[in-house]
Design a protein around this motif. Structure first.
Motif, PDB file in Angstrom:
ATOM      1  N   SER A 125       3.412   6.234  -2.559  1.00 25.94           N
ATOM      2  CA  SER A 125       3.817   5.047  -2.758  1.00 25.94           C
ATOM      3  C   SER A 125       5.029   4.340  -1.739  1.00 25.94           C
ATOM      4  CB  SER A 125       4.546   4.917  -4.342  1.00 25.94           C
ATOM      5  OG  SER A 125       4.787   3.550  -4.456  1.00 25.94           O
ATOM      6  N   THR A 126       6.114   5.533  -1.718  1.00 29.49           N
ATOM      7  CA  THR A 126       6.962   5.055  -0.423  1.00 29.49           C
ATOM      8  C   THR A 126       6.365   5.000   0.718  1.00 29.49           C
ATOM      9  OG1 THR A 126       8.498   6.546  -2.030  1.00 29.49           O
ATOM     10  CG2 THR A 126       9.182   6.134   0.689  1.00 29.49           C
ATOM     11  N   CYS A 127       5.362   5.718   1.153  1.00 34.53           N
ATOM     12  CA  CYS A 127       4.853   5.541   2.478  1.00 34.53           C
ATOM     13  C   CYS A 127       4.234   4.346   2.394  1.00 34.53           C
ATOM     14  CB  CYS A 127       3.938   6.641   2.851  1.00 34.53           C
ATOM     15  SG  CYS A 127       3.091   6.699   4.239  1.00 34.53           S
ATOM     16  N   PHE A 128       3.516   3.876   1.544  1.00 36.97           N
ATOM     17  CA  PHE A 128       2.884   2.437   1.522  1.00 36.97           C
ATOM     18  C   PHE A 128       3.771   1.270   1.849  1.00 36.97           C
ATOM     19  CE2 PHE A 128       1.484  -1.360  -0.738  1.00 36.97           C
ATOM     20  CZ  PHE A 128       0.320  -1.603  -0.065  1.00 36.97           C
ATOM     21  N   ASN A 129       4.900   1.493   1.178  1.00 39.23           N
ATOM     22  CA  ASN A 129       5.804   0.395   0.980  1.00 39.23           C
ATOM     23  C   ASN A 129       6.632   0.285   2.439  1.00 39.23           C
ATOM     24  OD1 ASN A 129       5.623  -0.523  -1.650  1.00 39.23           O
ATOM     25  ND2 ASN A 129       6.913   0.874  -2.539  1.00 39.23           N
ATOM     26  N   ILE A 130       6.840   1.554   3.173  1.00 38.52           N
ATOM     27  CA  ILE A 130       7.444   1.343   4.373  1.00 38.52           C
ATOM     28  C   ILE A 130       6.753   0.857   5.370  1.00 38.52           C
ATOM     29  CG2 ILE A 130       8.274   2.809   6.166  1.00 38.52           C
ATOM     30  CD1 ILE A 130       9.386   4.802   4.140  1.00 38.52           C
ATOM     31  N   LEU A 131       5.309   1.147   5.293  1.00 42.70           N
ATOM     32  CA  LEU A 131       4.249   0.682   6.219  1.00 42.70           C
ATOM     33  C   LEU A 131       4.214  -0.778   6.194  1.00 42.70           C
ATOM     34  CD1 LEU A 131       1.470   3.716   5.787  1.00 42.70           C
ATOM     35  CD2 LEU A 131       2.836   2.622   7.933  1.00 42.70           C
ATOM     36  N   ARG A 132       4.181  -1.146   4.966  1.00 42.19           N
ATOM     37  CA  ARG A 132       4.289  -2.688   4.422  1.00 42.19           C
ATOM     38  C   ARG A 132       5.371  -3.294   5.154  1.00 42.19           C
ATOM     39  NH1 ARG A 132       3.469  -4.667  -1.539  1.00 42.19           N
ATOM     40  NH2 ARG A 132       5.641  -3.521  -1.781  1.00 42.19           N
ATOM     41  N   THR A 133       6.609  -2.940   5.058  1.00 43.05           N
ATOM     42  CA  THR A 133       7.858  -3.308   5.732  1.00 43.05           C
ATOM     43  C   THR A 133       7.485  -3.604   7.063  1.00 43.05           C
ATOM     44  OG1 THR A 133       8.988  -2.639   3.590  1.00 43.05           O
ATOM     45  CG2 THR A 133      10.330  -3.140   5.588  1.00 43.05           C
ATOM     46  N   LEU A 134       7.224  -2.352   7.764  1.00 43.40           N
ATOM     47  CA  LEU A 134       7.246  -2.197   9.155  1.00 43.40           C
ATOM     48  C   LEU A 134       6.086  -3.201   9.684  1.00 43.40           C
ATOM     49  CD1 LEU A 134       7.274   1.680   9.599  1.00 43.40           C
ATOM     50  CD2 LEU A 134       9.180  -0.003  10.337  1.00 43.40           C
ATOM     51  N   THR A 135       4.903  -3.406   8.779  1.00 45.01           N
ATOM     52  CA  THR A 135       4.005  -4.681   9.317  1.00 45.01           C
ATOM     53  C   THR A 135       4.590  -6.061   9.301  1.00 45.01           C
ATOM     54  OG1 THR A 135       2.362  -3.039   8.406  1.00 45.01           O
ATOM     55  CG2 THR A 135       1.794  -5.519   8.721  1.00 45.01           C
ATOM     56  N   ALA A 136       5.526  -6.231   8.256  1.00 40.84           N
ATOM     57  CA  ALA A 136       5.992  -7.465   7.996  1.00 40.84           C
ATOM     58  C   ALA A 136       7.084  -7.894   9.142  1.00 40.84           C
ATOM     59  CB  ALA A 136       6.775  -7.571   6.763  1.00 40.84           C
ATOM     60  N   GLU A 137       7.657  -6.842   9.697  1.00 46.19           N
ATOM     61  CA  GLU A 137       8.520  -6.637  10.750  1.00 46.19           C
ATOM     62  C   GLU A 137       8.068  -6.932  12.080  1.00 46.19           C
ATOM     63  OE1 GLU A 137      11.880  -7.495  10.804  1.00 46.19           O
ATOM     64  OE2 GLU A 137      11.514  -7.439   8.373  1.00 46.19           O
ATOM     65  N   GLY A 138       6.724  -6.689  12.104  1.00 40.67           N
ATOM     66  CA  GLY A 138       5.950  -6.643  13.430  1.00 40.67           C
ATOM     67  C   GLY A 138       5.964  -5.565  14.335  1.00 40.67           C
ATOM     68  N   LEU A 139       6.448  -4.304  13.673  1.00 37.97           N
ATOM     69  CA  LEU A 139       6.481  -3.113  14.287  1.00 37.97           C
ATOM     70  C   LEU A 139       5.149  -2.433  13.944  1.00 37.97           C
ATOM     71  CD1 LEU A 139      10.302  -2.160  13.541  1.00 37.97           C
ATOM     72  CD2 LEU A 139       9.316  -3.288  15.518  1.00 37.97           C
ATOM     73  N   VAL A 140       4.641  -2.648  13.051  1.00 40.18           N
ATOM     74  CA  VAL A 140       3.292  -1.806  12.808  1.00 40.18           C
ATOM     75  C   VAL A 140       2.209  -2.906  12.745  1.00 40.18           C
ATOM     76  CG1 VAL A 140       2.093  -0.702  11.022  1.00 40.18           C
ATOM     77  CG2 VAL A 140       4.212   0.194  11.830  1.00 40.18           C
ATOM     78  N   ALA A 141       1.042  -2.730  13.195  1.00 38.88           N
ATOM     79  CA  ALA A 141      -0.107  -3.752  12.943  1.00 38.88           C
ATOM     80  C   ALA A 141      -1.286  -3.031  12.037  1.00 38.88           C
ATOM     81  CB  ALA A 141      -0.985  -3.936  14.301  1.00 38.88           C
ATOM     82  N   PHE A 142      -1.758  -3.805  11.068  1.00 37.90           N
ATOM     83  CA  PHE A 142      -2.503  -3.601  10.011  1.00 37.90           C
ATOM     84  C   PHE A 142      -3.729  -3.924  10.264  1.00 37.90           C
ATOM     85  CE2 PHE A 142      -4.252  -4.306   5.461  1.00 37.90           C
ATOM     86  CZ  PHE A 142      -4.582  -2.867   5.272  1.00 37.90           C
ATOM     87  N   ASP A 143      -5.057  -3.409   9.877  1.00 40.01           N
ATOM     88  CA  ASP A 143      -6.246  -3.847  10.229  1.00 40.01           C
ATOM     89  C   ASP A 143      -6.991  -3.957   8.705  1.00 40.01           C
ATOM     90  OD1 ASP A 143      -9.016  -4.152  10.361  1.00 40.01           O
ATOM     91  OD2 ASP A 143      -9.271  -2.628  11.943  1.00 40.01           O
TER      92      ASP A 143
END
Length: 260
Positions: free
Chosen positions: A39-57
């Motif tokens: 759950s923590t990992c998913f929330n961090i990934l979602r936050t990084l995606t919102a900041e443009g540091l991670v791309a989500f397919d």
């Protein structure tokens, strides 16, 4: 001692993992690999995606490094610092020797990342991508890093055993090469890391004597014989010392004064 912020540490580890994988990865794989709470990992990934540091397919439900990282990296590398100091030297060496010159930054205890390059004028030359990450002990730069990293032989052997190369020499030979690099100020790797390729490297040390950068030349072994590699190594060692002084390293042999 200051306390680390767990979420920041986890986010940094996630970004480094995605960069290392060089392919998209799902949240479950990331969490499992890094031993994070899903759950923590998913929330961090979602936050990084919102900041443009991670791309989500959304189709593959997988994550990969985002363009925001490139923006941050470009800003960091364009500022006043090692890259700007070393750049003229890379260009001069590439023109003088015709080899591709690269600059590697130590990014932790066991990794380096390529932060700049200058290509020679040969018709056929080696091209390497900025941002490429390698183990600390790989190739000629690994000999130079090991020569000044103050790591015990047992730790060097453990890390060396994990390196993947075309023809890695026995560890005893590697240790002899490390000692030679410490004496000469540069190291040569001919056909060990990659068959048919020779690299020549020299380490840049900080004020504490630790290796923080490596300046490396890479060329076809057919063009870079032993005599040419030696001439190149001597030039690299001189440049590494000059860059070290520019970045605040103390001269070789200088005493460290006790704190007042």
């Amino acid at each position: 001692m200051s306390k680390e912020v767990g979420a920041v540490v986890a986010a940094t580890r996630i970004l480094r993992l995605l960069a290392t994988l060089r392919r998209p990865a799902g949240a479950t794989e990331v969490a499992r690999t890094l031993a994070l709470n899903p759950s923590t990992c998913f929330n961090i990934l979602r936050t990084l995606t919102a900041e443009g540091l991670v791309a989500f397919d959304p189709a593959a439900k997988a994550y990969s490094p985002g363009l925001g990282l490139a923006e941050l990296a470009a800003s960091a590398l364009d500022g006043v610092g090692p890259v700007r100091v070393v750049r003229p030297h890379l260009e001069a060496l590439a023109e003088r020797f015709g080899a591709t010159m690269t600059l590697w930054l130590r990014t932790g205890p066991d990794r380096v990342v390529m932060v700049d390059r200058a290509e020679g004028n040969a018709m056929v030359r080696i091209h390497m991508n900025i941002g490429q990450r390698l183990p600390l002990l790989i190739g000629a730069l690994g000999r130079c890093m090991a020569a000044h990293a103050d790591l015990p032989d047992e730790e060097l052997e453990r890390r060396y055993a994990a390196i993947r190369a075309d023809a890695p020499p026995p560890f005893a030979t590697f240790l002899d090469q490390v000692k030679q690099a410490r004496h000469d100020g540069y190291a040569v790797d001919a056909d060990n890391f990659v068959s048919g390729i020779t690299t020549v490297s020299a380490a840049v040390r900080d004020g504490a004597g630790q290796p923080v950068l490596a300046i490396s030349a890479v060329d076809l072994s057919a063009r870079l014989d032993a005599a040419a590699a030696q001439r190149l190594g001597v030039a690299l060692a001189a440049v590494a010392q000059e860059v070290g002084r520019a970045l605040g390293a103390r001269p070789a042999g200088a005493a460290v004064l006790p704190a007042a």
